[in-house]
Design an enzyme around this catalytic site. Structure first.
Site, short mmCIF file in Angstrom:
data_model
loop_
_atom_site.label_atom_id
_atom_site.label_comp_id
_atom_site.label_asym_id
_atom_site.label_seq_id
_atom_site.Cartn_x
_atom_site.Cartn_y
_atom_site.Cartn_z
N CYS A 59 7.83 0.36 -3.51
CA CYS A 59 7.05 0.05 -2.36
C CYS A 59 6.00 1.43 -2.09
CB CYS A 59 8.22 0.11 -0.98
SG CYS A 59 7.15 0.16 0.74
N ASP A 92 -5.82 5.80 6.81
CA ASP A 92 -6.19 4.62 6.06
C ASP A 92 -7.05 4.87 4.96
OD1 ASP A 92 -5.33 1.31 6.62
OD2 ASP A 92 -7.03 1.81 5.12
N HIS A 103 4.30 -1.03 9.51
CA HIS A 103 3.08 0.15 9.88
C HIS A 103 2.40 -0.27 10.97
CE1 HIS A 103 1.64 -2.66 6.82
NE2 HIS A 103 0.36 -2.59 7.49
P1 5GP Z 1 -1.89 -4.47 6.56
O1 5GP Z 1 -3.25 -5.03 5.95
O2 5GP Z 1 -0.61 -4.70 5.66
O3 5GP Z 1 -1.96 -4.61 8.00
O4 5GP Z 1 -2.43 -2.55 6.48
C1 5GP Z 1 -2.28 -2.00 5.21
C2 5GP Z 1 -3.28 -1.15 5.14
O5 5GP Z 1 -2.88 -0.12 4.15
C3 5GP Z 1 -4.61 -1.37 4.86
O6 5GP Z 1 -5.73 -1.08 6.02
C4 5GP Z 1 -5.32 -0.60 3.71
O7 5GP Z 1 -6.49 -0.26 3.91
C5 5GP Z 1 -4.31 0.51 3.78
N1 5GP Z 1 -3.77 1.06 2.16
C6 5GP Z 1 -3.52 0.30 1.23
N2 5GP Z 1 -3.07 0.89 0.08
C7 5GP Z 1 -3.20 2.41 0.74
C8 5GP Z 1 -3.39 3.66 0.19
O8 5GP Z 1 -2.66 3.87 -1.09
N3 5GP Z 1 -3.30 4.66 0.70
C9 5GP Z 1 -3.77 4.75 2.25
N4 5GP Z 1 -3.90 5.76 2.91
N5 5GP Z 1 -3.88 3.44 2.93
C10 5GP Z 1 -3.63 2.43 1.95
ZN ZN Z 2 8.72 1.05 1.97
#
Ligand code: 5GP
Ligand code: ZN
Length: 116
Positions: A6, A32, A102
């Site tokens: 994860c 992010d 998150h």
């Molecule tokens: P979701 O789309 O699941 O609501 O949000 C996931 C968020 O994680 C996205 O906004 C994406 O830009 C961010 N994200 C994905 N991989 C990484 C990473 O390796 N590092 C950071 N800091 N953010 C990430």
């Molecule tokens: Zn996890």
């Protein structure tokens, strides 16, 4: 899903680098990697929980901490007065791309409603 595979468990453990802005015994917050607003911070529980759909009443203290830290960070970022958004995506239709709970803390610009 286990800690080893994860992404956000690995970020919480410090195995994957991130721009951390807060950490405590329950919660880690980091910027992010692909921000969609001037402030875009992700807040995660250290413990692996797949999404908000998995939460149970016994997780109340954890959710309280996540939301309280979001408010603290909003004040630190200078967006508390102008306004900000705290949102969590659950599942495919909401666009959840990382299966570890998150909260997105978004602010620093006018945010439209309803979301897309
Ligand atoms: P979701 O789309 O699941 O609501 O949000 C996931 C968020 O994680 C996205 O906004 C994406 O830009 C961010 N994200 C994905 N991989 C990484 C990473 O390796 N590092 C950071 N800091 N953010 C990430
Ligand atoms: Zn996890």
């Amino acid at each position: 899903m286990t800690e080893g595979d994860c992404l956000f468990c690995r970020i919480a453990a410090g195995d994957v680098p991130s721009d951390r802005v807060h950490e405590d015994d329950l919660v880690v917050a980091f910027r992010d990697i692909s921000p969609v607003a001037p402030t875009h911070i992700l807040l995660i529980p250290r413990r692996h929980i797949a999404s908000a759909a998995e939460l149970v009443e016994a997780d109340g203290a954890l959710i309280g901490r996540l939301v309280a830290v979001a408010g603290e960070l909003a004040r630190q970022e200078g967006i508390a007065e102008g306004g900000f958004r705290v949102v969590t995506n659950v599942g495919a239709d909401a666009g959840q791309s990382v299966a570890h709970l998150h909260l997105h803390l978004l602010g620093g610009r006018r945010l439209s409603w309803p979301p897309g």
